[in-house]
Design a protein around this motif. Structure first.
Motif, PDB file in Angstrom:
ATOM      1  N   PHE A  33     -27.158 -25.354  -5.120  1.00  0.00           N
ATOM      2  CA  PHE A  33     -27.166 -23.914  -5.314  1.00  0.00           C
ATOM      3  C   PHE A  33     -28.499 -23.252  -4.972  1.00  0.00           C
ATOM      4  CE2 PHE A  33     -23.978 -24.537  -9.051  1.00  0.00           C
ATOM      5  CZ  PHE A  33     -22.946 -24.711  -8.154  1.00  0.00           C
ATOM      6  N   SER A  34     -29.580 -23.981  -5.026  1.00  0.00           N
ATOM      7  CA  SER A  34     -30.902 -23.380  -4.844  1.00  0.00           C
ATOM      8  C   SER A  34     -31.201 -23.123  -3.371  1.00  0.00           C
ATOM      9  CB  SER A  34     -31.979 -24.296  -5.424  1.00  0.00           C
ATOM     10  OG  SER A  34     -33.263 -23.786  -5.161  1.00  0.00           O
ATOM     11  N   ASN A  35     -32.003 -22.105  -3.128  1.00  0.00           N
ATOM     12  CA  ASN A  35     -32.447 -21.840  -1.759  1.00  0.00           C
ATOM     13  C   ASN A  35     -33.801 -22.490  -1.486  1.00  0.00           C
ATOM     14  OD1 ASN A  35     -33.955 -20.182  -3.362  1.00  0.00           O
ATOM     15  ND2 ASN A  35     -33.724 -18.355  -2.118  1.00  0.00           N
ATOM     16  N   VAL A  36     -34.179 -23.458  -2.323  1.00  0.00           N
ATOM     17  CA  VAL A  36     -35.404 -24.233  -2.133  1.00  0.00           C
ATOM     18  C   VAL A  36     -34.969 -25.675  -1.865  1.00  0.00           C
ATOM     19  CG1 VAL A  36     -37.645 -24.872  -3.114  1.00  0.00           C
ATOM     20  CG2 VAL A  36     -36.568 -22.710  -3.783  1.00  0.00           C
ATOM     21  N   PRO A  37     -34.668 -26.005  -0.593  1.00  0.00           N
ATOM     22  CA  PRO A  37     -34.101 -27.309  -0.272  1.00  0.00           C
ATOM     23  C   PRO A  37     -34.957 -28.503  -0.682  1.00  0.00           C
ATOM     24  CG  PRO A  37     -34.535 -26.039   1.730  1.00  0.00           C
ATOM     25  CD  PRO A  37     -34.865 -25.174   0.573  1.00  0.00           C
ATOM     26  N   SER A  38     -36.264 -28.338  -0.739  1.00  0.00           N
ATOM     27  CA  SER A  38     -37.128 -29.463  -1.112  1.00  0.00           C
ATOM     28  C   SER A  38     -36.859 -29.947  -2.540  1.00  0.00           C
ATOM     29  CB  SER A  38     -38.600 -29.077  -0.962  1.00  0.00           C
ATOM     30  OG  SER A  38     -38.924 -27.995  -1.822  1.00  0.00           O
ATOM     31  N   LEU A  39     -36.281 -29.099  -3.366  1.00  0.00           N
ATOM     32  CA  LEU A  39     -35.976 -29.499  -4.746  1.00  0.00           C
ATOM     33  C   LEU A  39     -34.848 -30.524  -4.808  1.00  0.00           C
ATOM     34  CD1 LEU A  39     -36.194 -26.110  -6.686  1.00  0.00           C
ATOM     35  CD2 LEU A  39     -37.855 -27.977  -6.660  1.00  0.00           C
ATOM     36  N   ALA A  40     -33.942 -30.501  -3.863  1.00  0.00           N
ATOM     37  CA  ALA A  40     -32.804 -31.424  -3.877  1.00  0.00           C
ATOM     38  C   ALA A  40     -33.271 -32.870  -3.873  1.00  0.00           C
ATOM     39  CB  ALA A  40     -31.878 -31.164  -2.693  1.00  0.00           C
TER      40      ALA A  40
END
Length: 177
Positions: A33-40
């Motif tokens: 859901f996040s728009n911060v892909p590095s968090l995945a």
């Protein structure tokens, strides 16, 4: 039971959904859901909850890799298609502390959901019920009763955002006056 669910998820943020199986080794498609892909790729442990089944499961991420508009994940202890099938539809929640602190002028959607919205005269206009991503800017969906107001998140309309106290002051768009 519903109150326990709300309490358990109070300090959690939904970060994605386990949508389907992938391959024969228990891997799953994970829509982030996040728009911060590095968090995945930083996902380690989380709580997964299935609203329909009213069931919680602790999950540990062993592998996370990008694939198209979703990720392929492998969860510890899930090694077959049958085991993965049991987790389809579970929404994955992480602690708010999982996210790096947002800077001034930046926000995570979860920081704005439920925020009280006021106009410049301190009249309560409702609460942030949803946020729409348009590509050029976000739009707050502010609800009060059955009424709904759409407010673009741009300097012209946003006077202040107090994330700590969940309060937003806006300049009412001219088409709403």
């Amino acid at each position: 039971m519903m109150r326990r669910v709300e309490e358990l998820l109070k300090e959690k943020v939904p970060i994605g959904v386990l949508s389907n199986t992938h391959g024969l080794e228990g891997d799953m498609k994970f829509y982030f859901f996040s728009n911060v892909p590095s968090l995945a790729t930083k996902l380690t442990e989380a709580i997964a909850y299935n609203e329909q089944l009213k069931k919680f499961v602790m999950v540990r991420f062993e592998k996370v890799r990008k694939a198209h508009e979703y990720y392929i994940v492998h969860l510890v202890g899930v090694n077959t298609v049958a085991e993965a099938e049991k987790l389809k539809g579970f929404v994955v929640y992480v602690d708010k502390s999982f996210f790096p602190k947002s800077k001034d002028g930046e926000y995570y959607f979860f920081e704005l959901f439920g925020a009280e919205v006021y106009d410049e005269s301190n009249v309560n206009l409702g609460i942030v019920d949803d946020i729409i991503e348009t590509g050029s800017n976000d739009v707050l969906v502010v609800k009060k009763g059955k009424e709904e107001m759409l407010v673009p998140v741009i300097e012209r309309y946003i006077v202040s955002i107090d994330k700590e106290n969940k309060k937003i002051v806006i300049r009412v768009p001219e088409w709403m006056e």
